[in-house]
Design a protein around this motif. Structure first.
Motif, PDB file in Angstrom:
ATOM      1  N   VAL A 102      -2.330  -3.023   8.224  1.00  0.00           N
ATOM      2  CA  VAL A 102      -3.882  -3.220   8.156  1.00  0.00           C
ATOM      3  C   VAL A 102      -4.672  -2.461   9.265  1.00  0.00           C
ATOM      4  N   GLU A 103      -4.286  -2.704  10.519  1.00  0.00           N
ATOM      5  CA  GLU A 103      -4.953  -2.120  11.835  1.00  0.00           C
ATOM      6  C   GLU A 103      -4.967  -0.691  11.612  1.00  0.00           C
ATOM      7  N   GLU A 104      -3.786  -0.100  11.163  1.00  0.00           N
ATOM      8  CA  GLU A 104      -3.685   1.387  11.003  1.00  0.00           C
ATOM      9  C   GLU A 104      -4.494   2.101   9.907  1.00  0.00           C
ATOM     10  N   LEU A 105      -4.806   1.118   8.758  1.00  0.00           N
ATOM     11  CA  LEU A 105      -5.483   1.680   7.704  1.00  0.00           C
ATOM     12  C   LEU A 105      -7.056   1.597   8.124  1.00  0.00           C
ATOM     13  N   SER A 106      -7.278   0.507   8.963  1.00  0.00           N
ATOM     14  CA  SER A 106      -8.839   0.363   9.349  1.00  0.00           C
ATOM     15  C   SER A 106      -8.850   1.262  10.281  1.00  0.00           C
ATOM     16  N   ALA A 107      -8.374   1.746  11.160  1.00  0.00           N
ATOM     17  CA  ALA A 107      -8.515   2.895  12.251  1.00  0.00           C
ATOM     18  C   ALA A 107      -8.672   4.053  11.630  1.00  0.00           C
ATOM     19  N   GLU A 108      -7.819   4.393  10.286  1.00  0.00           N
ATOM     20  CA  GLU A 108      -7.811   5.644   9.646  1.00  0.00           C
ATOM     21  C   GLU A 108      -9.305   5.728   8.874  1.00  0.00           C
TER      22      GLU A 108
ATOM     23  N   TYR B 268       0.883  -1.155  -0.030  1.00  0.00           N
ATOM     24  CA  TYR B 268       0.354  -0.036  -0.140  1.00  0.00           C
ATOM     25  C   TYR B 268       0.914   1.325   0.033  1.00  0.00           C
ATOM     26  N   GLN B 269       0.793   2.206  -1.110  1.00  0.00           N
ATOM     27  CA  GLN B 269       1.564   3.187  -1.196  1.00  0.00           C
ATOM     28  C   GLN B 269       3.298   2.546  -0.955  1.00  0.00           C
ATOM     29  N   GLY B 270       3.612   1.670  -1.490  1.00  0.00           N
ATOM     30  CA  GLY B 270       5.068   1.381  -1.261  1.00  0.00           C
ATOM     31  C   GLY B 270       5.369   0.727  -0.142  1.00  0.00           C
ATOM     32  N   ARG B 271       4.310   0.506   0.988  1.00  0.00           N
ATOM     33  CA  ARG B 271       4.596   0.084   2.189  1.00  0.00           C
ATOM     34  C   ARG B 271       4.099  -1.489   2.104  1.00  0.00           C
ATOM     35  N   PRO B 272       4.845  -2.530   2.534  1.00  0.00           N
ATOM     36  CA  PRO B 272       4.548  -3.975   2.617  1.00  0.00           C
ATOM     37  C   PRO B 272       3.262  -4.103   3.547  1.00  0.00           C
ATOM     38  N   MET B 273       2.291  -4.696   3.130  1.00  0.00           N
ATOM     39  CA  MET B 273       1.127  -4.799   3.944  1.00  0.00           C
ATOM     40  C   MET B 273       1.386  -6.009   4.909  1.00  0.00           C
ATOM     41  N   THR B 274       1.363  -5.428   6.318  1.00  0.00           N
ATOM     42  CA  THR B 274       1.285  -6.028   7.451  1.00  0.00           C
ATOM     43  C   THR B 274       0.139  -5.967   8.524  1.00  0.00           C
ATOM     44  N   PRO B 275       0.010  -6.916   9.215  1.00  0.00           N
ATOM     45  CA  PRO B 275      -1.096  -6.815  10.193  1.00  0.00           C
ATOM     46  C   PRO B 275      -1.183  -5.435  10.744  1.00  0.00           C
ATOM     47  N   ASP B 276      -0.062  -4.737  11.034  1.00  0.00           N
ATOM     48  CA  ASP B 276       0.025  -3.427  11.926  1.00  0.00           C
ATOM     49  C   ASP B 276      -0.425  -2.554  10.884  1.00  0.00           C
TER      50      ASP B 276
END
Length: 85
Positions: A17-23, A7-15
């Motif tokens: 995913v949590e960050e994006l969900s909160a956003e 996502y935007q050059g960052r590897p998708m990790t559980p952390d």
């Protein structure tokens, strides 16, 4: 573990995913949601407008699936067959 991509050059990790969900939850504005109408939704609304019992609507959906057609396509074919003189 399966590769989730980036996502935007960052590897998708559980952390992440949590960050994006909160956003997403923080920025969610229901008034901005646009609901796209689907052909199935249109067909169901048309059937509901005819005040058909739910059992008949379900039977039509089952027959459409059996004939491997969308509900809209199946209803169109029924009407076309009935209107042929």
């Amino acid at each position: 573990m399966a590769e989730l991509g980036t996502y935007q050059g960052r590897p998708m990790t559980p952390d992440l995913v949590e960050e994006l969900s909160a956003e997403f939850e923080r920025d969610w504005d229901e008034s901005e949601v646009i609901v796209a109408s689907t052909s199935r939704g249109k067909a169901l609304r048309a059937l509901q407008a005819l005040e058909l019992p739910i059992e008949q609507i379900e039977a039509l959906e089952c027959r459409a699936r059996h004939e491997q057609k969308s509900l809209t396509s199946y209803l169109r074919s029924i009407l076309q067959n009935e209107l042929v003189v």
